[in-house]
Scaffold this motif. Structure first.
Motif, PDB file in Angstrom:
ATOM      1  N   GLY A 161      56.004 -13.597 -59.967  1.00  0.00           N
ATOM      2  CA  GLY A 161      56.153 -14.504 -58.832  1.00  0.00           C
ATOM      3  C   GLY A 161      55.822 -13.909 -57.475  1.00  0.00           C
ATOM      4  O   GLY A 161      56.280 -14.407 -56.438  1.00  0.00           O
ATOM      5  N   VAL A 162      55.034 -12.854 -57.449  1.00  0.00           N
ATOM      6  CA  VAL A 162      54.640 -12.236 -56.178  1.00  0.00           C
ATOM      7  C   VAL A 162      53.708 -13.172 -55.415  1.00  0.00           C
ATOM      8  O   VAL A 162      52.827 -13.811 -56.003  1.00  0.00           O
ATOM      9  N   GLN A 163      53.897 -13.230 -54.108  1.00  0.00           N
ATOM     10  CA  GLN A 163      53.069 -14.089 -53.259  1.00  0.00           C
ATOM     11  C   GLN A 163      52.109 -13.221 -52.445  1.00  0.00           C
ATOM     12  O   GLN A 163      52.537 -12.384 -51.648  1.00  0.00           O
ATOM     13  N   PRO A 183      48.775  -2.715 -56.678  1.00  0.00           N
ATOM     14  CA  PRO A 183      49.471  -3.375 -57.788  1.00  0.00           C
ATOM     15  C   PRO A 183      49.841  -2.464 -58.945  1.00  0.00           C
ATOM     16  O   PRO A 183      50.951  -2.556 -59.493  1.00  0.00           O
ATOM     17  N   TRP A 184      48.941  -1.569 -59.371  1.00  0.00           N
ATOM     18  CA  TRP A 184      49.194  -0.737 -60.549  1.00  0.00           C
ATOM     19  C   TRP A 184      50.377   0.204 -60.340  1.00  0.00           C
ATOM     20  O   TRP A 184      51.383   0.122 -61.048  1.00  0.00           O
ATOM     21  N   ASN A 185      50.277   1.085 -59.372  1.00  0.00           N
ATOM     22  CA  ASN A 185      51.375   2.031 -59.123  1.00  0.00           C
ATOM     23  C   ASN A 185      52.642   1.324 -58.669  1.00  0.00           C
ATOM     24  O   ASN A 185      53.748   1.661 -59.092  1.00  0.00           O
ATOM     25  N   ASP A 186      52.493   0.336 -57.794  1.00  0.00           N
ATOM     26  CA  ASP A 186      53.653  -0.304 -57.198  1.00  0.00           C
ATOM     27  C   ASP A 186      54.482  -1.076 -58.218  1.00  0.00           C
ATOM     28  O   ASP A 186      55.701  -1.188 -58.101  1.00  0.00           O
ATOM     29  N   TYR A 187      53.808  -1.607 -59.230  1.00  0.00           N
ATOM     30  CA  TYR A 187      54.512  -2.342 -60.284  1.00  0.00           C
ATOM     31  C   TYR A 187      55.581  -1.470 -60.935  1.00  0.00           C
ATOM     32  O   TYR A 187      56.706  -1.909 -61.174  1.00  0.00           O
ATOM     33  N   PHE A 188      55.234  -0.231 -61.220  1.00  0.00           N
ATOM     34  CA  PHE A 188      56.154   0.648 -61.932  1.00  0.00           C
ATOM     35  C   PHE A 188      57.305   1.147 -61.057  1.00  0.00           C
ATOM     36  O   PHE A 188      58.338   1.568 -61.568  1.00  0.00           O
ATOM     37  N   LEU A 189      57.142   1.070 -59.744  1.00  0.00           N
ATOM     38  CA  LEU A 189      58.242   1.434 -58.849  1.00  0.00           C
ATOM     39  C   LEU A 189      59.098   0.227 -58.479  1.00  0.00           C
ATOM     40  O   LEU A 189      60.138   0.369 -57.835  1.00  0.00           O
ATOM     41  N   PHE A 231      56.541 -10.623 -50.829  1.00  0.00           N
ATOM     42  CA  PHE A 231      55.287 -10.856 -50.108  1.00  0.00           C
ATOM     43  C   PHE A 231      54.450  -9.581 -50.107  1.00  0.00           C
ATOM     44  O   PHE A 231      54.853  -8.560 -49.555  1.00  0.00           O
ATOM     45  N   HIS A 232      53.263  -9.678 -50.730  1.00  0.00           N
ATOM     46  CA  HIS A 232      52.369  -8.523 -50.863  1.00  0.00           C
ATOM     47  C   HIS A 232      51.164  -8.754 -49.965  1.00  0.00           C
ATOM     48  O   HIS A 232      50.359  -9.658 -50.212  1.00  0.00           O
ATOM     49  N   TYR A 233      51.053  -7.935 -48.914  1.00  0.00           N
ATOM     50  CA  TYR A 233      50.044  -8.162 -47.883  1.00  0.00           C
ATOM     51  C   TYR A 233      48.856  -7.204 -47.993  1.00  0.00           C
ATOM     52  O   TYR A 233      48.985  -6.057 -48.393  1.00  0.00           O
ATOM     53  N   GLY A 234      47.711  -7.725 -47.594  1.00  0.00           N
ATOM     54  CA  GLY A 234      46.499  -6.944 -47.494  1.00  0.00           C
ATOM     55  C   GLY A 234      45.633  -7.504 -46.380  1.00  0.00           C
ATOM     56  O   GLY A 234      45.961  -8.558 -45.806  1.00  0.00           O
ATOM     57  N   PRO A 235      44.551  -6.874 -46.027  1.00  0.00           N
ATOM     58  CA  PRO A 235      44.089  -5.607 -46.608  1.00  0.00           C
ATOM     59  C   PRO A 235      44.850  -4.415 -46.043  1.00  0.00           C
ATOM     60  O   PRO A 235      45.510  -4.523 -45.020  1.00  0.00           O
ATOM     61  N   GLY A 241      51.036  -3.602 -48.033  1.00  0.00           N
ATOM     62  CA  GLY A 241      52.440  -3.333 -48.272  1.00  0.00           C
ATOM     63  C   GLY A 241      53.236  -4.529 -48.768  1.00  0.00           C
ATOM     64  O   GLY A 241      52.726  -5.641 -48.921  1.00  0.00           O
ATOM     65  N   TRP A 242      54.504  -4.240 -49.012  1.00  0.00           N
ATOM     66  CA  TRP A 242      55.469  -5.221 -49.495  1.00  0.00           C
ATOM     67  C   TRP A 242      56.424  -5.561 -48.358  1.00  0.00           C
ATOM     68  O   TRP A 242      57.017  -4.682 -47.749  1.00  0.00           O
ATOM     69  N   PHE A 243      56.593  -6.873 -48.117  1.00  0.00           N
ATOM     70  CA  PHE A 243      57.410  -7.336 -47.001  1.00  0.00           C
ATOM     71  C   PHE A 243      58.458  -8.315 -47.508  1.00  0.00           C
ATOM     72  O   PHE A 243      58.172  -9.181 -48.340  1.00  0.00           O
ATOM     73  N   ARG A 244      59.656  -8.195 -46.951  1.00  0.00           N
ATOM     74  CA  ARG A 244      60.730  -9.125 -47.324  1.00  0.00           C
ATOM     75  C   ARG A 244      60.452 -10.530 -46.778  1.00  0.00           C
ATOM     76  O   ARG A 244      60.819 -11.523 -47.409  1.00  0.00           O
TER      77      ARG A 244
END
Length: 369
Positions: free
Chosen positions: A306-308, A228-234, A242-246, A169-172
């Protein structure tokens, strides 16, 4: 030629034209050919849970419709409606069950209010990868159990795409420990939401077209979607860097095509086979597409936006593993059918984990050395 012969010839010519116009004509042996048969057109409506024209998810639904038309030689046509065009995203199941639409394309865990067992046919925390869930459904008895579950609501469903591994997910703000989940407001559906609640956060399911605004206004602090693919367009990266995984909640998410059972039973065996083939083709094609496009857009997000990238801390993943086993078990406690689905899933997961532990797992680890 006298007048009687002339009239006779004219009459024969007129009869021949009439016969041709009626689709009869003549055979190669000189006799009348079989009448031409006007082929019946089957028109179906499909509502989806995805934003209009969204790459990956939305286009998978369109691709299913296109393949049905192509495989049928144009005799079957499917009109696709994005979320909100015919009904809101989360009303797709009930709309198809009632017969107000013929088909839906969506994620089965959206229907968990009816039975938590629906989660097993999309993704469950610390569950199966894309290849594994395809194996269970196609070869391990999953499809029969799925049809039994959906059949209670007048629907039959098939795999209709798979996103592969999803990101966490994406976190502030950064996640450095378990404490950072306390009070966290996150958009996350299915049993993944139960994991966040168990960690002390708040989770809610929002359709794709509502997530960005919720993130922008502070209604939520974090969101997962796909990768990354779908989320980029939204555009989530514009609000949370901050983009976290897994993605512990969705290691391989199966998407579904659900069909009104009465409509399905009214189709010919050939039409049913065409729908099955179209779903199967799109499902398998999507796995490679998501893998490739996620690689492309990951580079774009990191190098241009600039995504981390971050990994969840080990203590978070260890706690998630503990919680997930209990959450999956709870999802299988709703009744006899839920129990059988859970037991079938867990038995398959045990076998598949054993194979992965000596194959892909060590290989992927070694590849990073």
């Amino acid at each position: 030629m006298d007048r009687r012969k002339l009239l006779g010839a004219a009459a024969l010519g007129t009869a021949g034209l009439a016969a041709t116009a009626c689709g009869q004509g003549t055979s190669s042996e000189g006799g009348p050919a079989a009448p031409a048969v006007r082929r019946k057109k089957t028109r179906l409506t499909m509502t989806t849970t995805w934003p209009k024209d969204l790459p990956g998810l939305g286009m998978a639904a369109t691709r299913v419709a296109e393949r049905i038309e192509a495989l049928s030689g144009g005799d079957m046509q499917v009109q696709v409606y994005a979320a909100g065009e015919l009904v809101p995203a989360f009303e797709a199941f009930d709309t198809v069950a009632s017969g107000n639409a013929d088909m839906y394309h969506g994620a089965e865990y959206y229907w968990q209010s009816k039975s938590k067992a629906f989660n097993f046919f999309t993704a469950v925390p610390m569950g199966m990868t894309a290849a594994e869930i395809m194996g269970w459904i196609d070869f391990g008895g999953g499809q029969a159990l799925w049809e039994e579950l959906s059949g209670q609501y007048g629907i039959i469903a098939f795999q209709g795409a798979n996103t592969g591994h999803q990101m966490g997910g994406w976190f502030r703000t950064e996640v450095n420990s378990l404490d950072d989940f306390r009070g966290l407001k996150m958009r996350i559906p299915g049993l993944g939401g139960d994991v966040i609640r168990a960690l002390g956060g708040a989770a809610e399911a929002l359709p794709g077209n509502e997530i960005y605004q919720a993130l922008q206004t502070g209604r939520i602090d974090a969101t997962e979607w796909v990768g990354p693919w779908n989320d980029y367009f939204l555009g989530f990266h514009r609000e949370a860097k901050f983009h976290y995984g897994p993605g512990f909640h969705e290691p391989g998410s199966a998407l579904a095509v659900g069909i009104n059972r009465r409509k399905w039973d009214s189709l010919t065996p050939t039409e049913q086979a065409i729908i099955r083939s179209a779903c199967n083709e799109v499902n398998h094609l999507s796995v490679g597409e998501f893998a490739y496009q996620n690689g492309v857009y990951l580079e774009k997000l990191v190098n241009e936006e600039g995504v981390q990238l971050r990994r969840f801390p080990d203590e978070v993943m260890a706690r998630v593993q503990e919680i997930s086993a209990d959450i999956r078990s709870d999802a299988g406690s709703g009744g006899d059918l839920e129990r059988r689905i859970y037991e079938s899933f867990e038995e398959a997961l045990k076998k598949l984990r054993g194979w992965a532990s000596i194959s892909e797992g060590p290989y992927l680890a070694a590849r990073e050395l």
